[in-house]
Scaffold this active site. Structure first.
Site, PDB file in Angstrom:
ATOM      1  N   LYS A  40       0.848  -1.198   0.000  1.00 32.90           N
ATOM      2  CA  LYS A  40       0.000   0.000   0.000  1.00 32.90           C
ATOM      3  C   LYS A  40       0.886   1.253   0.000  1.00 32.90           C
ATOM      4  O   LYS A  40       2.091   1.171   0.238  1.00 32.90           O
ATOM      5  CB  LYS A  40      -0.925   0.000   1.213  1.00 32.90           C
ATOM      6  N   ARG A 137     -10.257   0.815  14.916  1.00 35.22           N
ATOM      7  CA  ARG A 137     -10.258   1.470  13.608  1.00 35.22           C
ATOM      8  C   ARG A 137     -11.453   0.993  12.791  1.00 35.22           C
ATOM      9  O   ARG A 137     -12.493   1.632  12.783  1.00 35.22           O
ATOM     10  CB  ARG A 137      -8.914   1.192  12.916  1.00 35.22           C
ATOM     11  N   HIS A 167      -5.932  -6.800  13.354  1.00 34.74           N
ATOM     12  CA  HIS A 167      -4.674  -6.054  13.325  1.00 34.74           C
ATOM     13  C   HIS A 167      -4.304  -5.636  14.743  1.00 34.74           C
ATOM     14  O   HIS A 167      -5.157  -5.156  15.495  1.00 34.74           O
ATOM     15  CB  HIS A 167      -4.810  -4.813  12.434  1.00 34.74           C
ATOM     16  N   ARG A 223       1.069 -10.694   7.356  1.00 35.61           N
ATOM     17  CA  ARG A 223       1.115  -9.507   6.505  1.00 35.61           C
ATOM     18  C   ARG A 223       2.444  -8.786   6.763  1.00 35.61           C
ATOM     19  O   ARG A 223       2.681  -8.271   7.857  1.00 35.61           O
ATOM     20  CB  ARG A 223      -0.081  -8.587   6.801  1.00 35.61           C
ATOM     21  N   TYR A 269      15.230  31.897   3.538  1.00 42.02           N
ATOM     22  CA  TYR A 269      14.133  32.735   3.996  1.00 42.02           C
ATOM     23  C   TYR A 269      14.275  33.096   5.478  1.00 42.02           C
ATOM     24  O   TYR A 269      14.612  32.242   6.304  1.00 42.02           O
ATOM     25  CB  TYR A 269      12.795  32.027   3.783  1.00 42.02           C
ATOM     26  N   CYS A 316      13.825  25.197   1.466  1.00 42.01           N
ATOM     27  CA  CYS A 316      12.885  25.844   0.547  1.00 42.01           C
ATOM     28  C   CYS A 316      12.024  24.786  -0.141  1.00 42.01           C
ATOM     29  O   CYS A 316      12.192  23.585   0.067  1.00 42.01           O
ATOM     30  CB  CYS A 316      13.643  26.653  -0.496  1.00 42.01           C
ATOM     31  N   ASP A 318      12.086  23.842  -3.218  1.00 41.24           N
ATOM     32  CA  ASP A 318      12.800  23.055  -4.222  1.00 41.24           C
ATOM     33  C   ASP A 318      14.295  22.930  -3.966  1.00 41.24           C
ATOM     34  O   ASP A 318      14.983  22.221  -4.706  1.00 41.24           O
ATOM     35  CB  ASP A 318      12.619  23.694  -5.611  1.00 41.24           C
TER      36      ASP A 318
END
Length: 387
Positions: A40, A137, A167, A223, A269, A316, A318
């Site tokens: 997942k 859950r 679970h 699992r 910044y 930042c 990027d």
């Protein structure tokens, strides 16, 4: 680095490590216990399809995903192994699941009644009944709820209960009291299920932690999630693992600019960093849009030429900046997760800086960071935004 992407930041996924982790778990489990590879969230950020194929080749027999969308994506990629959607699916999509031979999780009688009205075909639909034994859950919580779900399943001959599962909330913790309570509740609900006339082929309750700690108690399938990617389910377990896990994910970039700044000059910044002395600064083309969170500003380091270099100033969107020991050529390799010489930055290290769990770190690295897959020490494939 590759003709398939055009930036100097990428993640490397070691499929040999995934294979190792699956094979070692298979050896750890009692003979005949099946292994579901949980892929997942795009394989916890590693890539669902390549990880799925590697796990299946190494001995997994099932795949686990969270969403029907994830399951269908695997089918469209040509993966034909059994798949279970571990989360909730819309009842109107039951026919779509059946056409793609995807098993669904069920725990509500109303859901089954609605799905029965929507489903117009004659072919069987396969379900795994989920029990909430203490996770809080999703899942059947009481004997009465389980009886209602069983009756709703039995009311439609096209609906087949092939699995039964729960679970654990605390299997990765040292205190076993809550785990034992959940385990006994699941044993009791399993006996009730059989008394109601359903004896599913697959009974599973183990996540990675439970499979590592209690392999002989985990019924006939486990699992395998976080440990398949080479990460310990918790810090408490890290030094008590029954076999070595090999971490599969590394994150790399290259310097794109190097300069010397004078005392008093600022970086990024808000000028959160000001040089106290002449400082060599390198710019690395990765930022919070890539998942390298702004919260790592002033905390994390990277590896350059085998040395730790701290991130300075604010990360930042990027780019980020690092302090270098001295002048370093543009194009020099930068390791954000992984090894360089004798130094290593692990996923657990980054998780600790962010006050979170290791699961989150590879998941947070965004799709715009290309993935390069290695098999037998060679590049096997790439995955990137350029299709």
């Amino acid at each position: 680095m590759s003709e398939n992407f055009y930036r100097e930041t990428w993640a490397e996924i070691d499929l040999d490590a995934v294979e190792h982790n699956v094979r070692r778990m298979k050896q750890h489990l009692p003979e005949g216990t099946q292994l579901m590879a949980v892929v997942k969230a795009d394989g916890y950020g590693h890539g669902a399809e390549p990880v799925a194929r590697t796990a299946l080749e190494a001995g997994a027999t099932w795949l686990g995903v969270a969403l029907l969308d994830e399951a269908i994506a695997l089918r469209k990629a040509g993966v034909h192994a059994p798949i279970l959607v571990l989360g909730w699916t819309r009842p109107q999509d039951v026919g779509l699941a059946a056409r793609h031979h995807i098993s669904l999780t069920v725990f509500q009688k109303e859901w089954l009644e609605e799905a029965s009205r929507y489903y117009k075909d004659a072919s069987p639909v396969f379900f795994h009944i989920k029990c909430d034994t203490g996770m809080g859950r999703i899942g059947v919580r009481t004997p009465e709820e389980l009886s209602e779900v069983v009756r709703a399943l039995q009311a439609d001959s096209r609906f087949v209960a092939e699995g039964f599962f729960t679970h654990f909330a605390t299997a990765d913790e040292a205190d076993e009291a809550y785990f034992r309570r959940q385990y006994q509740r699941f044993v009791d609900m399993t006996e009730q299920l059989k008394s109601l006339g359903i004896n599913p082929n697959l009974i599973h309750c183990a996540n990675s932690a439970a499979a590592l700690k209690y392999p002989e108690k985990m019924f006939n399938m486990v699992r395998y999630g976080i440990a398949m990617y080479g990460l310990s389910p918790s810090p408490e377990m890290k030094d008590r693992l029954p076999f070595e896990l090999k971490e599969a994910f590394t994150l790399k970039s290259r310097l794109v600019h190097v300069k010397l700044i004078e005392p008093g000059e600022g970086v990024s910044y808000g000028v959160a960093f000001r040089a106290a002395e002449p400082t060599w600064v390198g710019t690395v083309p990765i930022g919070y849009a890539d998942g390298w969170q702004r919260a790592l500003s002033g905390k994390a380091s990277v590896l350059v030429a085998g040395k730790r270099c701290p991130i300075i100033g604010r990360i930042c969107m990027d780019q980020l900046m690092i302090a270098l020991d001295g002048p370093v050529p543009v194009g020099e390799l930068v390791t954000l997760i992984g090894e360089d010489g004798a130094e290593r930055i692990g996923i657990d290290d980054i998780a600790a800086m962010l006050g979170t769990i290791n699961y989150e770190i590879p998941c947070m690295i965004s799709k715009r960071v290309p993935r390069i897959y290695f098999k037998n020490g060679k590049i096997a494939r790439t995955a990137n935004l350029i299709l």
